[in-house]
Design a protein around this motif. Structure first.
Motif, mmCIF file in Angstrom:
data_model
loop_
_atom_site.group_PDB
_atom_site.id
_atom_site.type_symbol
_atom_site.label_atom_id
_atom_site.label_comp_id
_atom_site.label_asym_id
_atom_site.label_seq_id
_atom_site.Cartn_x
_atom_site.Cartn_y
_atom_site.Cartn_z
ATOM 1 N N LEU A 24 -4.589 -32.574 8.604
ATOM 2 C CA LEU A 24 -3.809 -31.379 8.284
ATOM 3 C C LEU A 24 -2.320 -31.708 8.169
ATOM 4 C CD1 LEU A 24 -3.774 -28.346 7.813
ATOM 5 C CD2 LEU A 24 -3.666 -28.015 10.290
ATOM 6 N N VAL A 28 0.125 -31.241 4.911
ATOM 7 C CA VAL A 28 1.402 -30.516 4.942
ATOM 8 C C VAL A 28 2.530 -31.397 4.435
ATOM 9 C CG1 VAL A 28 3.113 -29.449 6.465
ATOM 10 C CG2 VAL A 28 0.684 -28.974 6.801
ATOM 11 N N PHE A 47 3.837 -27.452 10.070
ATOM 12 C CA PHE A 47 2.511 -27.723 10.620
ATOM 13 C C PHE A 47 2.211 -26.796 11.800
ATOM 14 C CE2 PHE A 47 0.132 -30.152 13.875
ATOM 15 C CZ PHE A 47 -1.069 -30.310 13.206
ATOM 16 N N VAL A 50 1.317 -23.351 10.621
ATOM 17 C CA VAL A 50 -0.051 -23.335 10.092
ATOM 18 C C VAL A 50 -1.060 -23.294 11.238
ATOM 19 C CG1 VAL A 50 -1.773 -24.641 8.782
ATOM 20 C CG2 VAL A 50 0.575 -24.517 7.958
ATOM 21 N N THR A 53 -1.095 -19.910 12.961
ATOM 22 C CA THR A 53 -1.673 -18.899 12.081
ATOM 23 C C THR A 53 -3.197 -18.965 12.142
ATOM 24 O OG1 THR A 53 0.241 -19.021 10.582
ATOM 25 C CG2 THR A 53 -1.792 -18.046 9.711
ATOM 26 N N ILE A 54 -3.719 -20.182 12.193
ATOM 27 C CA ILE A 54 -5.169 -20.369 12.324
ATOM 28 C C ILE A 54 -5.665 -19.839 13.677
ATOM 29 C CG2 ILE A 54 -7.013 -22.094 12.472
ATOM 30 C CD1 ILE A 54 -5.382 -23.831 10.546
#
Length: 422
Positions: A24, A28, A47, A50, A53-54
């Motif tokens: 990941l 990014v 990162f 992200v 947010t997940i």
């Protein structure tokens, strides 16, 4: 062999998670690189956004659990007081049953608040491995160091030179590694990624014929690793120590601010979170309060000794969580708790009803044979009387003709039963 802290982690639990986070992070970085941003510190910030947010659904579930727990806590205390001091098996089973029904009523799980904490801690430990050696997980950054690696491995006697360099720089994690083996190139990249300014100078003195190549790699890596003037692979403590000697007070100030910002942002984040209420002597509430006090202090101390990149992650994650918490709090304010409780009660009732139907079916199947023999007693008595009368008439006839026949003997048995039943 000494464990290598800077290579991809091979642990059974953290290893696969670190590799997944590395994929990941690589994605990014490549996306940011296409728009002209090639900086590891900024990549870590994006990162982090992200990642959280997940994790937002899990975080929301945790906060919802806290709200429902507040509402449920008075009823839970009533159950606990009801069975206080009762250690017999029956009381323990009844307490467990009532507690389970209460949790079903509010739609929460006893372990509902543990999962998000465990997930976040596992990610933090795995991310520590990734940030500690970004080139091992981000191929584009690894290629930046490759020219120096190729030049060093082409130098005669480079194994002894690198071994001496590791001892000079006191790179304990790389002591005893085989620079001539299959992973020799990766070990050299591990060493280069951890270098500060003085380290690059020692490396040039160790390989004087490669000064130009090493200087180019140093310049390119500094561009990637620099964040607010700091090398993110170095720790604030080391930056402060070396900056005092160089009288670089700006770096000292920024290096101090990383741990302080980590502490302050986590304190603010905890203030925004729903706090446990109810009995101040409640063990769970006390544990939560203790953790809320110690975690920011833990990050303050740790941020001085871990790489700046990890400190950036802690600050960024606390800020992201803070923004998310404001949004979640507004969302939770609009929740109709009574409607949720009513919905959960209906679900629990349907569940118990299904369980009850299953039990009734077992009972019915077990007793069906008993009930069938008494379905129509009047009809059974009538048939039985007719059969007895027919047999009696037949027996009277048979007795006159053949007293030794089976029918005559059966009739004697009948006469005996009738006399005893009078």
């Amino acid at each position: 062999m000494t464990e290598i802290l800077l290579t991809q982690h091979s642990g059974k639990i953290l290893g696969p998670i670190a590799k997944l986070l590395g994929v990941l992070l690589d994605l990014v970085y490549n996306v940011l690189s296409k728009i002209g941003i090639e900086n590891i510190g900024f990549t870590i910030i994006v990162f982090t956004i992200v990642i959280y947010t997940i994790l937002l659904p899990i975080t929301y579930s945790q906060q919802k659990f806290s709200i429902m727990s507040k509402k449920m806590n008075p009823e839970l205390q009533v159950i606990q007081k009801k069975y206080k001091g009762k250690k017999d098996q029956e009381s323990q089973m009844k307490q467990a049953e009532e507690t389970q029904m209460l949790y079903q009523k509010y739609g929460v799980s006893p372990t509902g608040s543990c999962l998000p904490v465990i997930v976040q801690m596992v990610i933090l430990f795995a991310l520590y491995r990734v940030i500690y050696n970004v080139p091992a997980y981000v191929s584009s950054i690894k290629e930046v160091f490759q020219p120096a690696v190729t030049a060093i491995m082409s130098t005669e006697g480079y194994v002894d030179l690198m071994t001496g360099f590791v001892e000079t720089m006191k790179l304990a994690a790389l002591r005893g590694v085989d620079f001539a083996g299959d992973n020799g190139g990766n070990y050299i990249i591990d060493a280069l990624y951890s270098m500060n300014t003085s380290g690059w100078t020692v490396l040039k003195d160790t390989f004087p014929a490669l000064t130009d190549t090493i200087a180019t790699v140093q310049q390119n890596s500094n561009h990637l690793n620099s964040f607010l003037g700091l090398n993110i692979s170095n720790s604030p403590f080391n930056i402060i120590r070396t900056s005092f000697a160089a009288k670089n007070y700006l770096n000292i100030f920024v290096a101090f601010m990383i741990p302080i910002c980590s502490y302050l942002t986590q304190v603010i984040n905890i203030k925004l979170m729903p706090q446990p209420e109810g009995d101040v002597n409640d063990q769970m509430a006390q544990q939560m309060k203790t953790m809320n006090r110690t975690m920011p202090l833990f990050s303050l101390v740790m941020c001085f000794t871990v790489p700046v990149g990890l400190g950036i992650y802690w600050v960024a994650s606390a800020l992201v969580r803070g923004v998310q918490q404001v949004v979640i709090n507004k969302r939770l304010e609009k929740i109709d708790i009574e409607a949720i409780i009513e919905k959960n009660q209906k679900k629990a009732e349907q569940k118990r009803k299904k369980m009850g139907i299953a039990q009734n079916q077992i009972y019915n199947n077990a007793s069906i044979n008993t009930r069938s023999s008494y379905n129509n007693p009047a009809s059974d008595d009538s048939d039985r009387a007719e059969k007895v009368k027919s047999a009696y008439d037949y027996a009277q006839t048979a007795k006159k003709t053949n007293p030794n026949s089976l029918t005559a003997k059966a009739n004697l048995v009948k006469d005996f039963n009738e006399k005893n039943n009078k």
